[in-house]
Design a protein around this motif. Sequence first.
Motif, PDB file in Angstrom:
ATOM      1  N   HIS A 181      11.614  10.095   2.763  1.00 43.53           N
ATOM      2  CA  HIS A 181      11.328   9.119   1.103  1.00 43.53           C
ATOM      3  C   HIS A 181      10.319   8.573   0.121  1.00 43.53           C
ATOM      4  O   HIS A 181      10.603   8.239  -1.015  1.00 43.53           O
ATOM      5  N   ARG A 182       9.251   9.363   0.033  1.00 44.23           N
ATOM      6  CA  ARG A 182       8.434   9.624  -0.957  1.00 44.23           C
ATOM      7  C   ARG A 182       8.549  10.217  -1.593  1.00 44.23           C
ATOM      8  O   ARG A 182       9.043  11.336  -2.119  1.00 44.23           O
ATOM      9  N   THR A 183       7.895   9.676  -2.840  1.00 45.51           N
ATOM     10  CA  THR A 183       8.421   9.876  -4.546  1.00 45.51           C
ATOM     11  C   THR A 183       6.425  10.941  -5.094  1.00 45.51           C
ATOM     12  O   THR A 183       6.737  11.359  -6.135  1.00 45.51           O
ATOM     13  N   LYS A 184       5.725  10.600  -3.947  1.00 44.90           N
ATOM     14  CA  LYS A 184       4.538  11.163  -4.551  1.00 44.90           C
ATOM     15  C   LYS A 184       3.677  11.309  -3.469  1.00 44.90           C
ATOM     16  O   LYS A 184       3.891  11.098  -2.827  1.00 44.90           O
ATOM     17  N   VAL A 211       0.753  -1.072   0.044  1.00 45.63           N
ATOM     18  CA  VAL A 211       0.545   0.147   0.038  1.00 45.63           C
ATOM     19  C   VAL A 211       1.167   1.556   0.267  1.00 45.63           C
ATOM     20  O   VAL A 211       0.754   2.300  -0.821  1.00 45.63           O
ATOM     21  N   VAL A 212       1.705   1.129   0.762  1.00 49.63           N
ATOM     22  CA  VAL A 212       2.666   2.481   0.622  1.00 49.63           C
ATOM     23  C   VAL A 212       4.046   2.255  -0.065  1.00 49.63           C
ATOM     24  O   VAL A 212       3.929   3.467  -0.583  1.00 49.63           O
ATOM     25  N   SER A 213       4.217   1.410  -1.083  1.00 46.69           N
ATOM     26  CA  SER A 213       4.519   1.672  -2.300  1.00 46.69           C
ATOM     27  C   SER A 213       3.377   2.174  -3.201  1.00 46.69           C
ATOM     28  O   SER A 213       4.226   3.525  -4.354  1.00 46.69           O
ATOM     29  N   LYS A 214       2.516   2.100  -3.369  1.00 38.75           N
ATOM     30  CA  LYS A 214       1.496   2.443  -4.378  1.00 38.75           C
ATOM     31  C   LYS A 214       1.450   3.629  -4.550  1.00 38.75           C
ATOM     32  O   LYS A 214       1.018   4.494  -4.420  1.00 38.75           O
ATOM     33  N   GLN A 215       0.951   4.120  -3.070  1.00 41.14           N
ATOM     34  CA  GLN A 215      -0.010   5.667  -2.281  1.00 41.14           C
ATOM     35  C   GLN A 215       1.809   6.904  -2.495  1.00 41.14           C
ATOM     36  O   GLN A 215       1.232   7.808  -3.190  1.00 41.14           O
ATOM     37  N   TYR A 216       3.033   6.349  -1.453  1.00 38.58           N
ATOM     38  CA  TYR A 216       3.498   6.750  -2.000  1.00 38.58           C
ATOM     39  C   TYR A 216       5.111   6.849  -2.842  1.00 38.58           C
ATOM     40  O   TYR A 216       5.819   7.839  -2.497  1.00 38.58           O
ATOM     41  N   GLY A 217       4.901   6.136  -3.348  1.00 39.47           N
ATOM     42  CA  GLY A 217       6.090   5.421  -4.206  1.00 39.47           C
ATOM     43  C   GLY A 217       7.710   5.250  -3.235  1.00 39.47           C
ATOM     44  O   GLY A 217       8.551   5.414  -3.517  1.00 39.47           O
ATOM     45  N   THR A 276       5.654   6.607   9.129  1.00 41.93           N
ATOM     46  CA  THR A 276       5.059   7.765   8.961  1.00 41.93           C
ATOM     47  C   THR A 276       6.897   8.846   8.393  1.00 41.93           C
ATOM     48  O   THR A 276       6.779   9.005   7.240  1.00 41.93           O
ATOM     49  N   ALA A 277       7.666   8.100   9.557  1.00 37.44           N
ATOM     50  CA  ALA A 277       8.623   9.663   9.333  1.00 37.44           C
ATOM     51  C   ALA A 277       9.886   9.091   8.149  1.00 37.44           C
ATOM     52  O   ALA A 277      10.226   9.946   7.651  1.00 37.44           O
TER      53      ALA A 277
END
Lengths: 450, 96
Positions: B93-96, B60-66, B87-88
């Motif tokens: 590291h988020r790309t989106k 889910v984290v990879s889909k939502q935040y890359g 969260t931190a």
Amino acid sequence: MTLIPLLPDTPPDQPFAYLRDSVVTRARFLAHVSEVADTLPDEGCLLNLCVDRYHFAVTLFAAIQRGLLTVLPNSLAPEHLAKVMQDHPGLQVVGDQADNPVPSLPWQAVRLQATASTPHLPMPMVDFHQTIACVYTSGSTGTPTAHYKQFGRVRLGILGGAEVLWSKTGGPCAVVGTVPIRHMYGLESSVLLPVLAGGMLMEDVPFFPADIADSLARLPAPRLLVITPFHLRKLIESGIPLPPVAAILSATAPLSAELAQAAEQAFGSRLVEIYGSTETGQIAMRETARETAWQRLSGVQLVQRGEETWAEGELFAQPQLLNDVVEISADGDFRLIDRKANMVNVAGKRSSMSFLNATLLQLPGVTDGVFFVPPRSQAQDVERLAAFVVAPGKTREEILAALRAHMDPVFLPRPLLLIDELPRDGNGKLLARSLTQLVNTHFDAKGETA
Amino acid sequence: MELDTTVPSQPDAALQSEIAGLIVTALNLEIAPSEIDPEAPLYGDGLGIDSIDILEIALVVSKQYGVQLKADSADNTRIFASLRALTAHIAAHRTK
């Protein structure tokens, strides 16, 4: 006494294992085995808790060389470990951790020397009948049951599997496994297969999809990925590209033809499913995307006695009862007719509904209750269980906490639904159709709790 | 002056409740997102999350935040130490 070599007769300078920063030859592996063997006690048995697969393999083969039994528990949960310690007085922990992971037992650290030169040691010989490992099943009653494995028989099973597998992959593979190394499937496919059947061992046990891709990329082709159905589905869903994989191996839980086909399409590899159990080890394989019948490995015979099917042959010290009802065809291959009633498999762990229900009913404050497989909106390979519970005055959290003390957490009901009473009939029985009706009032058509 | 890193900034607080919502939905938990204690371990007794769930959350984290979660240097334990730690990690590291 029949003696067989500890390792196969491959060229000593051939790559044997991939570590993070180096490639180990067979001669180097044997030197490491010998080095650890020298530090082991003369008697007793070893609880090999190495985290790194290479350290685990070196320590396992060192124990085999020294004639010591390696004990491989199902989990380190206190109740399970107590039974294991009771079965094996004189148990000693060996591991690559910084500190003893089981402080109640004596401990020896596994530390490999990084010497530059490698002596070419003579190949140790091992008795075919030497008991090398004790593995545990959780047992349908919840009591862990020990199963002993002999070197020669385990090796024959591995070679039988390799014969089928390497013919599909075009030769021995470098092996990446995401599965636990102390369970039969991970032990056989990610440790013993590369060590005993000419493949290459890898130290990593990758978990996240990105880790799996990285581990594969560090190995030469042909590559084999050893994984479970659930992990495989998540790997496909992640959309992460993988380097070419010659074959993907799956076991521990039933794999659907649909998932097998999706995996073959996503990664351009063959999907090979293993049929086996802790008691038997691997005994058959099939390409689930195209095949329904299981191909027996060489050395395995199946014998039917009434409803029961027994695996026999040189691989087994005693005939072993299969957990499934099967139909054997004229050529000796077979199909599963039915998973044994009452048994459930959640993420590769087996238990029985009667054990789970009995555990639920004996909790203080629980007056009635039943576990069931909840309806789902889509086919999932991991089915969480659910439960209806009658427990006046108790909260969901209290019941879950009490259950957690008695069963593997994967079996904890999700959801746990508190109700006033179960629709039992005049004889106190809960009929299947009454349970289905009750389930339908609590779940909508999409399988979500209503 | 040293920054106090234990108190999340405002955007992180919003992200934190968003992630709590994703976890509750993805894992079919029977609690409200706000009931997740941001400091409590995600693993084990608290939420009853196991490694199967961790993989689900990773997806889910990879889909939502890359963010592709990785277990290098045993970060796995640290990232899932609490909702706040997760969260931190995502915020950094988020790309989106």
